[in-house]
Every structure is written in C-alpha cells, then in structure tokens.
Scaffold this active site. Structure first.
Site, PDB file in Angstrom:
ATOM      1  N   GLY A 167       0.809  -1.205   0.000  1.00 22.41           N
ATOM      2  CA  GLY A 167       0.000   0.000   0.000  1.00 22.41           C
ATOM      3  C   GLY A 167       0.843   1.256   0.000  1.00 22.41           C
ATOM      4  O   GLY A 167       0.301   2.366   0.061  1.00 22.41           O
ATOM      5  N   ASP A 168       2.154   1.110  -0.052  1.00 21.02           N
ATOM      6  CA  ASP A 168       3.067   2.254  -0.091  1.00 21.02           C
ATOM      7  C   ASP A 168       4.285   1.826  -0.907  1.00 21.02           C
ATOM      8  O   ASP A 168       4.221   0.853  -1.663  1.00 21.02           O
ATOM      9  CB  ASP A 168       3.433   2.691   1.330  1.00 21.02           C
ATOM     10  CG  ASP A 168       3.704   4.186   1.436  1.00 21.02           C
ATOM     11  OD1 ASP A 168       4.361   4.728   0.524  1.00 21.02           O
ATOM     12  OD2 ASP A 168       3.270   4.815   2.412  1.00 21.02           O
TER      13      ASP A 168
END
Length: 484
Positions: A265-266
């Site tokens: 997610g990053d």
C-alpha cells in the site's frame, strides 16, 4: 498327603494366575502410559543458508510455546531467547518456531542468534496493545510518524546486536494489521504503529526466506546498522493499506536487498536517513546499497523511493533487474526544502515496467515536516542520478521532474529507454523544471532541459560493494517437535 499336594498345586495355580493378572495390569498400564505420553515426531532436516551456523538449537515448545493461534507466546519467546542468549559465546544458538499458529506480541532478539520460522509456522501479531512496549522516538526523526509521541516496538525487534539471522523455510509472519489500519484511519493512535521487523544499531544482519503479510505499518526496517542482507522475502499487503512499505533501509551502510516480491500500500522499497533538522543532526547516510531482482506492485506509490526523509544523505546506490507492474512510479526521488543533505551517485539499469503512471518522477516539494523547527535554508543536493536500459509499456506520463528553484537537480543521465503509452496518455509527456542533464536514445524524446547526446550510455559502476562478496554458509539441523 494327597490333600497337601493338591493344596500346594492349587496355591501354585492361584499364584500363577495372580502373577498373570499383575503382569497383564502392568502391560495395560504401560499401554495407557504409551498412549498418554507425548510423541516426539522428527521434522525433516532443516537446511538453509545463513551468515553463520549455530552450535545449539531449541524449539519454542521447549519453553512453553503453544501454537493454537489463541494462546499468547510473548513470554515463551522472551524466555527462550533469554536462555539461549547465554550460548552466544559458545557457538551461538537457534530458536525454531515449529508448525502451528503462534500468537505473540513484541519480543527482542539477541546476538549470535538465529530465529528460524518453519515453512508450516505462522507468527500472528497480537492485537493486545499491552504486548507492544512503547519506545522513545528515533533520534533522526524527532517524533513518531503516526503521532508526535513515542512508537510501539516492532514484532521482532533488536538493538545493539551482532550476527543476527531471521529466516525460515518461507514461514509466515502475519501482522494482523487491519486492527491498526482502522485506528490510523479513525485518528485514534497516540503512538506510531509497530513494524514487523526492526533492527537498530547492529551489524551482520540477515533477514531472508519469509512471507510477511498485513503489517500494521512498515514491514522491514534496518536502521543505524551495517552489513545487512535482505533476500527472498515475499511481502504482501492490501494496496489500499496505509504506510505498509516493504523494506526501508534507513541510515544503513553496506546493504544488499535481492530476490524479493512485494505488493504494498506504499513504496515497495523506501531508502531513508532521517527527517529535517533531526536527520541533519544525526548525520548518518544510507550508502553502499545494492537492490536487485525486485518485483513490485503498488498502484499508489513507488517501486523504489529515495526519501523523502533523506536528511542524513543517500549515496552510492546500485539498482538493477527490477520489474514494476501496475505501480505509480519507478525509482522516485522525494525531497523538500528543509531536508538538507544529498541524494547522489544513484545508478539504475535494466528495469521492466508495465502499466505505470510515471516512469521517471522526482520532486523537490515533498513538503511534510516533523515540526515547524526545520531550517528553510537547508537545501538538498540532488546530483548524479543515472538511469539506463529501461522498457516501459502502458504509461500515462513518461516523466515529471521537478527540482527546487535556485537549487536544481543536476547530473541527470537517462539512456536507452523505450516507453510505449496508454491509449489516453497525457499530452505533455516530459514535464521538467529546475533540472539539468543529458539523455540518449530515449523514446518519446525528453524535455529540452535534458540535452540530447548520441550513443552515450549512462554509467553503472564496475566495482563491487563489500556486501556483494559476502557469501552465506550452508547450515543444517535435524530437529523434532512434540505432538500431544
């Protein structure tokens, strides 16, 4: 006389019958004891590569570990590692996490030690916050990332150690992060969320052959450390999970990251060295870093980010043989006024990208700061950034390169790049401000600030970093588990 003989014979018969019943009873008791006694079942011989093999080994169940997915094993891990730490000077020790589901909070490693997670073992991060000790903020950050106060200890933590191996047969560490993500989104955190693995102020570190899933925040964070090998990791998190960076080398020297697969997610990998005035004061760069054979999926973030917290400096980074799929950008530089320090001598080659928003992205306006105390005159130096041999398809923007006014990014070199565009690409493919450099054999053509040269390839170092020549030993151990 006959009566006496008969009586004697009867007594003998009765005695023999009694003895028979006694023997039968003993047999039955013995059988019952065999049925109730724990069965020791041998594991297959464990074979794995490691910086060092250990003379001694133990299994978590030897210290009261229960692998039912419900019983806390935090004390069992602490007891095991405390006991095994006494063997550091006698060839070191290994703790085996056998098949099962092992619920645990944070625990600390020790020197000359191996934590081995069996292929059928799962470590489950506890959702009982009392099992996560609060730590002081990192000196090069000056505050927690999620909240100004402290931060929670990582699931697997170590500081001031030498010769640590965290490995397995692709065993799993599940951070059960949804609990923490919800608190983050609802702004209910008063300390920074725990990471899965963090090693501080240490040297000779190996983290390998594991599957890491659902971390509360960052997955792997070596910081203020040297001689680090990270390889063979599968790191998975929902692509909308907050701050689930894959691997973040931070103020580290002589680091090798290779053969990893990350869905995040990053940023899949984020290279860091401290935040604004705090990072400048500590002054520990990340340097001598090699990243190779990485596959990344991260629709909203970078394959590899340099920064944005780079106030101790980042230099001598070699990146090669990278695959990015459905990812926002390739190797991205993130910095800002107030960061100070430098990002220099960065070399990237042989990247394949599919479905990207940006191929090249640099920004000097990544404006998050720990507090208002940063120095607005602390300008970063971005210099000597080299990309070559890149193929990208289904791309929206070829490049967005934004330096800093009166502080341009210089020495940019881009060569041998072929980019094919999505069906609806942006009209301005190369958006450049405050940058200087050259390009060669680039399609579509670069912006005017990057002058064109003929037939020149951007350099890639021919020497080898010391960490590249570190060879792992072949270790093996025949162990056993206890089944009830």
């Amino acid at each position: 006389m006959e009566y006496l003989c008969l009586k004697s014979r009867n007594s003998q018969v009765i005695e023999m019958i009694s003895i028979t019943y006694i023997l039968l009873g003993l047999v039955l008791l013995s059988l019952h004891a065999v049925e109730c006694k724990p069965k020791t079942t041998p594991l297959d011989t464990i074979e794995f590569p490691a910086l060092n093999c250990r003379k001694h080994s133990a299994v978590l169940t030897d210290f009261g570990g229960v692998g039912d997915g419900k019983t806390s094993n935090t004390k069992a891990f602490a007891s095991a590692i405390d006991k095994l730490s006494g063997l550091a000077s006698d060839g070191g020790a290994m703790l085996i996490v056998p098949p099962g589901k092992w619920l645990t909070g944070s625990f600390n490693l020790t020197s000359h030690f191996t934590l081995y997670i069996h292929k059928d073992a799962v470590l489950l991060g506890s959702q009982d916050e009392s099992e996560w000790p609060n730590l002081p903020v990192l000196p090069s950050y000056g505050r927690g990332r999620d909240a100004p106060g402290g931060r929670l200890s990582s699931l697997i933590f170590g500081t001031n150690l030498t010769d640590i191996v965290v490995t397995g047969g692709n065993g799993t560490i599940d951070g059960q992060g949804a609990y923490w993500w919800e608190k983050f989104h609802k702004k209910k955190l008063d300390a920074t969320r725990p990471y899965l693995i963090e090693i501080m102020y240490s040297n000779q570190i190996q983290i390998s052959n594991l599957t890491l899933i659902n971390s509360p925040s960052w997955n792997v964070h070596p910081i203020y450390s040297s001689d680090v090998i990270i390889q063979g990791l599968t790191i998975l998190a929902p692509v909308d999970s907050p701050n689930t960076d894959g691997i973040n080398p931070d103020s580290c020297t002589n680091t090798r990251i290779e053969d990893c697969y990350i869905v995040s997610g990053d940023d899949c990998i984020a290279v860091k060295s401290g935040w604004d005035q705090y990072g400048i004061k500590v002054g520990m760069p990340t340097q001598q870093l090699v990243i190779r054979r990485l596959t990344c999926i991260s629709p909203d973030s970078a394959t590899i980010a340099l920064g944005s917290e780079m106030s101790g400096g980042i230099q001598d980074v070699r990146i090669e043989d990278i695959t990015a799929i459905n990812t926002e950008s390739g190797v991205r530089i993130k910095t800002a006024v107030g960061r100070g320090a430098f990002v220099r001598d960065i070399h990237v080659r042989r990247m394949v990208m599919k479905t990207m928003k940006y191929v090249f992205w640099m920004t000097g306006a990544y404006g998050s700061h720990p507090d208002p105390g940063y120095d607005p005159k602390a300008l970063p130096e971005i210099k000597g950034i080299n990309y070559r041999d890149i193929v990208a398809e289904n791309v929206t923007y070829s490049a967005r390169l934004d330096g800093i006014n009166n502080d341009p990014f210089t020495g940019i070199c881009i060569s041998n790049v072929t980019i094919t565009l999505t069906e609806k690409p942006k009209k301005l493919q190369w958006n450049c401000t405050d940058v200087e450099g050259v390009t060669s054999n680039v399609t579509p053509p670069a912006c005017d600030l990057l002058s064109k040269k003929k037939a020149d390839e951007c350099p890639f170092p021919e020497d080898r970093l010391p960490i590249e020549d570190v060879k792992l030993k072949s270790c093996s151990i025949a162990s056993s588990i206890t089944l009830f």
